[in-house]
Design an enzyme around this catalytic site. Structure first.
Site, PDB file in Angstrom:
ATOM      1  N   ASP A 154     -84.270 -65.676 -71.928  1.00 17.56           N
ATOM      2  CA  ASP A 154     -84.545 -67.044 -72.410  1.00 17.56           C
ATOM      3  C   ASP A 154     -83.536 -68.056 -71.864  1.00 17.56           C
ATOM      4  OD1 ASP A 154     -82.757 -65.631 -74.212  1.00 17.56           O
ATOM      5  OD2 ASP A 154     -82.959 -67.259 -75.671  1.00 17.56           O
ATOM      6  N   HIS A 155     -82.582 -67.562 -71.053  1.00 20.63           N
ATOM      7  CA  HIS A 155     -81.602 -68.477 -70.450  1.00 20.63           C
ATOM      8  C   HIS A 155     -81.686 -68.494 -68.915  1.00 20.63           C
ATOM      9  CE1 HIS A 155     -79.396 -69.158 -74.298  1.00 20.63           C
ATOM     10  NE2 HIS A 155     -80.092 -68.064 -74.577  1.00 20.63           N
ATOM     11  N   HIS A 168     -79.586 -63.142 -70.650  1.00 20.92           N
ATOM     12  CA  HIS A 168     -80.820 -62.972 -71.414  1.00 20.92           C
ATOM     13  C   HIS A 168     -81.915 -63.856 -70.814  1.00 20.92           C
ATOM     14  CE1 HIS A 168     -78.998 -61.169 -75.337  1.00 20.92           C
ATOM     15  NE2 HIS A 168     -79.427 -60.234 -74.516  1.00 20.92           N
TER      16      HIS A 168
HETATM   17 ZN   LIG Z   1     -80.864 -67.030 -76.335  1.00 19.51          ZN
HETATM   18 ZN   LIG Z   2     -78.840 -64.255 -75.864  1.00 22.23          ZN
END
Ligand SMILES: [Zn+2]
Ligand SMILES: [Zn+2]
Length: 312
Positions: free
Chosen positions: A67-68, A65
């Site tokens: 955001d990572h 994802h």
């Molecule tokens: Zn996340």
């Molecule tokens: Zn996630």
């Protein structure tokens, strides 16, 4: 061992919290710095610490994802500009290699250091003389991993007086005994390290998890660990959303900490819906289940010393 939280938000950056990233400082153990996840603008957050990108030698990615991982290409490029020439190893789920290599190729980013990317499966990731790192898959909406980092027992302290009494001269022989090696004295006598050192000391262990619902794999990874870093995207009132989006509430995180019998829980990946005033409530909800709860903020800095987690 120290932990620096660079980004403790969920999904998107907010004014208070950047997207996911944290640093495990193993410089006291001669292992440098290990990064866990690299959300967008992680390198900006690093600029506000004293950590040098070239000192980061391993990056563990929990899942793909944005955001990572959206901070990775920028970080990798800057690490080159900032004089990094030591190898960097990235561990992450299937697809991480394609994503990184495409980003670097299309932007013509040339790295000055060897980059190794390992796509991971459940089980042992690596083991050396000091550490063992293993992984299990958690329960999120895409493939997502948690990591367990275990330090092996440390040699016992050298009992200097005892060694000197036994006839060991001050100098390099004492160092050998301290490192667990047996030595021979000039008069032919053998001094065994075990006879002049204390009992081996327990190493530390921690579990650092990616996004997940409450699941048995999380408990297994954290069982008996000193520290559990667990997401708490939601509070107990928004538990229905947590289930729907494959996330945890602070209550789920505390339950995992309790069942795994860890020493301390640090909750991260906190939704932007929670204002500063709500954090106290999160803390309360967690600590009714598991007492030693810390809610991480960006730039929270913890130290593990004398079997205790301390906030620095
Ligand atoms: Zn996340
Ligand atoms: Zn996630």
């Amino acid at each position: 061992m120290e932990l620096f939280f660079l980004g403790t938000g969920a999904g998107m950056p907010s004014k208070q919290r950047n997207t996911s990233s944290l640093i495990l400082n193993l410089s006291a153990e001669n292992k440098g710095y290990w990064m866990f996840d690299c959300g967008e603008a992680t390198q900006h957050q690093l600029l506000r610490t004293s950590i040098k990108p070239r000192k980061i030698n391993k990056i563990f990615i929990t899942h793909l994802h944005g955001d990572h991982i959206f901070g990775l290409p920028g970080f990798l490029g800057s690490r080159s500009f900032l004089g990094g020439d030591d190898e960097l190893v990235i561990y992450g789920p299937t697809g991480i290699k394609e994503w990184i290599m495409s980003s670097l190729r299309l932007t013509k980013t040339h790295l000055t250091y060897p980059l190794k990317i390992e796509e991971i499966n459940e089980g042992l990731l690596f083991e050396d003389e000091q550490f063992k790192v293993s992984t299990l898959e958690l329960q999120h909406v895409i493939e997502c991993f948690g990591f367990r980092i275990e330090q092996k027992p440390l040699p016992g302290k050298l009992l200097v007086e005892k060694a000197v009494e036994a006839g060991v001269p001050k100098g390099p022989l004492l160092k050998k005994l301290k490192d667990g090696l047996d030595v021979e004295l000039d008069d032919g006598r053998i001094i065994y390290s075990k006879d002049v050192t204390g009992a081996p000391q327990k190493g530390f262990s921690l579990a650092i998890l990616g996004d997940t619902k409450y699941c048995s794999a999380a408990v297994e990874l954290a069982t008996g660990a000193d520290i559990l870093v667990h997401e708490a995207t939601f509070d107990n009132e928004t538990g229905n959303l947590a289930k729907e989006y494959g996330h945890s509430t602070i209550g789920d995180a505390a339950r995992t900490a309790k069942e795994a019998n860890v020493n301390a829980l640090i909750a991260n990946h906190i939704s932007a819906r929670f204002m500063q005033a709500d954090i106290e409530n999160l803390q309360k909800q967690g600590s009714t289940i598991f007492p030693n709860v810390h809610i991480a903020e960006d730039f929270s800095h913890f130290e593990w010393k004398d079997e205790q987690l301390r906030k620095k």
